[in-house]
Design a protein around this motif. Structure first.
Motif, PDB file in Angstrom:
ATOM      1  N   MET A   1       0.841  -1.203   0.000  1.00  0.00           N
ATOM      2  CA  MET A   1       0.000   0.000   0.000  1.00  0.00           C
ATOM      3  C   MET A   1       0.877   1.254   0.000  1.00  0.00           C
ATOM      4  N   ASP A   2       0.506   2.235  -0.839  1.00  0.00           N
ATOM      5  CA  ASP A   2       1.277   3.481  -0.883  1.00  0.00           C
ATOM      6  C   ASP A   2       0.759   4.416   0.213  1.00  0.00           C
ATOM      7  N   PRO A  30      -8.181   1.710   7.947  1.00  0.00           N
ATOM      8  CA  PRO A  30      -7.723   0.506   8.650  1.00  0.00           C
ATOM      9  C   PRO A  30      -6.515  -0.166   7.995  1.00  0.00           C
ATOM     10  N   ASP A  31      -6.471  -0.194   6.651  1.00  0.00           N
ATOM     11  CA  ASP A  31      -5.317  -0.820   5.986  1.00  0.00           C
ATOM     12  C   ASP A  31      -4.074   0.046   6.140  1.00  0.00           C
ATOM     13  N   GLY A  32      -4.257   1.355   6.061  1.00  0.00           N
ATOM     14  CA  GLY A  32      -3.133   2.276   6.224  1.00  0.00           C
ATOM     15  C   GLY A  32      -2.547   2.178   7.624  1.00  0.00           C
ATOM     16  N   LEU A  33      -3.432   2.160   8.612  1.00  0.00           N
ATOM     17  CA  LEU A  33      -2.997   2.050  10.008  1.00  0.00           C
ATOM     18  C   LEU A  33      -2.231   0.746  10.228  1.00  0.00           C
ATOM     19  N   ALA A  34      -2.789  -0.349   9.729  1.00  0.00           N
ATOM     20  CA  ALA A  34      -2.153  -1.662   9.919  1.00  0.00           C
ATOM     21  C   ALA A  34      -0.808  -1.719   9.197  1.00  0.00           C
ATOM     22  N   GLU A  39       5.087  -1.920   9.197  1.00  0.00           N
ATOM     23  CA  GLU A  39       6.399  -1.443   8.704  1.00  0.00           C
ATOM     24  C   GLU A  39       7.291  -0.982   9.856  1.00  0.00           C
ATOM     25  N   LEU A  40       6.696  -0.256  10.801  1.00  0.00           N
ATOM     26  CA  LEU A  40       7.490   0.207  11.959  1.00  0.00           C
ATOM     27  C   LEU A  40       7.959  -0.989  12.785  1.00  0.00           C
ATOM     28  N   ILE A 168       7.627   7.509   4.957  1.00  0.00           N
ATOM     29  CA  ILE A 168       7.223   8.336   3.816  1.00  0.00           C
ATOM     30  C   ILE A 168       8.188   9.514   3.719  1.00  0.00           C
ATOM     31  N   HIS A 169       8.667   9.778   2.507  1.00  0.00           N
ATOM     32  CA  HIS A 169       9.606  10.896   2.303  1.00  0.00           C
ATOM     33  C   HIS A 169       9.025  11.942   1.361  1.00  0.00           C
ATOM     34  N   TYR A 170       9.306  13.219   1.669  1.00  0.00           N
ATOM     35  CA  TYR A 170       8.985  14.314   0.749  1.00  0.00           C
ATOM     36  C   TYR A 170      10.297  14.990   0.403  1.00  0.00           C
ATOM     37  N   SER A 171      10.655  14.958  -0.886  1.00  0.00           N
ATOM     38  CA  SER A 171      11.957  15.514  -1.272  1.00  0.00           C
ATOM     39  C   SER A 171      11.870  17.011  -1.541  1.00  0.00           C
ATOM     40  N   ALA A 172      10.647  17.528  -1.737  1.00  0.00           N
ATOM     41  CA  ALA A 172      10.461  18.974  -1.928  1.00  0.00           C
ATOM     42  C   ALA A 172       9.105  19.353  -1.342  1.00  0.00           C
TER      43      ALA A 172
END
Ligand code: AMP
Length: 173
Positions: A1-2, A30-34, A39-40, A168-172
Motif C-alpha cells: 500500500m502506498d 484501517p489498511d493504512g494504520l495496519a 512497517e514500523l 514516507i519521504h517528501y523531497s520537496a
C-alpha cells in the motif's frame, strides 16, 4: 500500500506558509494504520528494544501501538507541566524562540535500549532534544522512527549518530 496517498496536505496550518502533513487521514484508514504499524514493527523487531518513547502528541499513537506489538513498555515525552511526577527537561531552539520537552526521571533505567518515535521529522530539533533526555537518563537510543520525513529540511543531519527510519519521504515542499 502506498502510504503517501493517505497523507493530507493542509496549507497554511497552523500558520501562513506551512504545509501541514496531516496523518489523521492515514490513521482512520484501517489498511493504512495496519500497514504503517507493520512497517514500523519490521524495522524494530530485531533491535532488542526495551522501551518505546513517543513524543507528544502524535508520537503517542503509533508509538503506543508499536510498544504493545514489540511487547515492551511505552514512555511519553510531553510539553512542560503535563507530567505529574519528577521530570527532566530539555530546551531547544526553534526558528523563532525556544521550546521545552520533559520526561519522567524514572521512565528509563540506565542501559535500557530505547526506540524513539514521532510522526514527522522536520528540522530534527525536537527529536534531538528527545534523544538528549533519554541519554541523560542512561538509555541507549537504538532506533528512531518517523511516519514522515521532510527530506529538504535535512533534519537527519542533527540525528546522524542514530539509526533513523521514515516510512514516507517528501523531497520537496
Ligand atoms: P522539528 O523539531 O522541526 O523536526 O519538528 C518536528 C515536530 O513538529 C513534530 O512533532 C511534528 O509533528 C511537527 N511538525 C513540524 N513540521 C510539520 C509539518 N509540516 N506538518 C506536520 N507536523 C509538523
Amino acid at each position: 500500500m502506498d502510504l503517501k496517498t493517505l497523507i493530507r496536505d493542509v496549507p497554511n496550518f497552523p500558520k501562513e506558509g506551512i504545509i501541514f502533513k496531516d496523518i489523521t487521514t492515514l490513521l482512520k484508514n484501517p489498511d493504512g494504520l495496519a500497514d504503517a504499524l507493520k512497517e514500523l514493527y519490521n524495522l524494530a523487531k530485531d533491535k532488542s528494544v526495551d522501551k518505546v518513547v513517543g513524543i507528544e502528541s502524535r508520537g503517542f499513537i503509533l508509538g503506543g501501538a508499536l510498544a504493545e506489538k514489540l511487547g515492551v513498555g511505552f514512555v511519553p515525552i510531553r510539553k512542560p507541566g503535563k507530567l505529574p511526577a519528577e521530570t527532566l527537561s530539555e530546551t531547544y531552539s526553534l526558528e523563532y524562540g525556544t521550546d521545552t520537552i520533559e520526561i519522567h526521571k524514572d521512565a528509563i533505567s540506565p542501559g535500557e535500549k530505547v526506540l524513539l518515535h514521532d510522526d514527522l521529522l522536520a528540522t530534527g530539533g525536537t527529536m534531538k532534544a528527545a534523544s538528549n533526555l533519554v541519554e541523560k537518563l542512561g538509555g541507549k537510543v537504538v532506533q528512531i522512527s518517523f511516519i514522515i520525513e521532510l527530506d529538504f529540511l535535512n533534519g537527519r543531519d542533527l540525528l546522524k549518530d542514530y539509526d533513523v527510519h521514515s516510512l514516507i519521504h517528501y523531497s520537496a515542499e
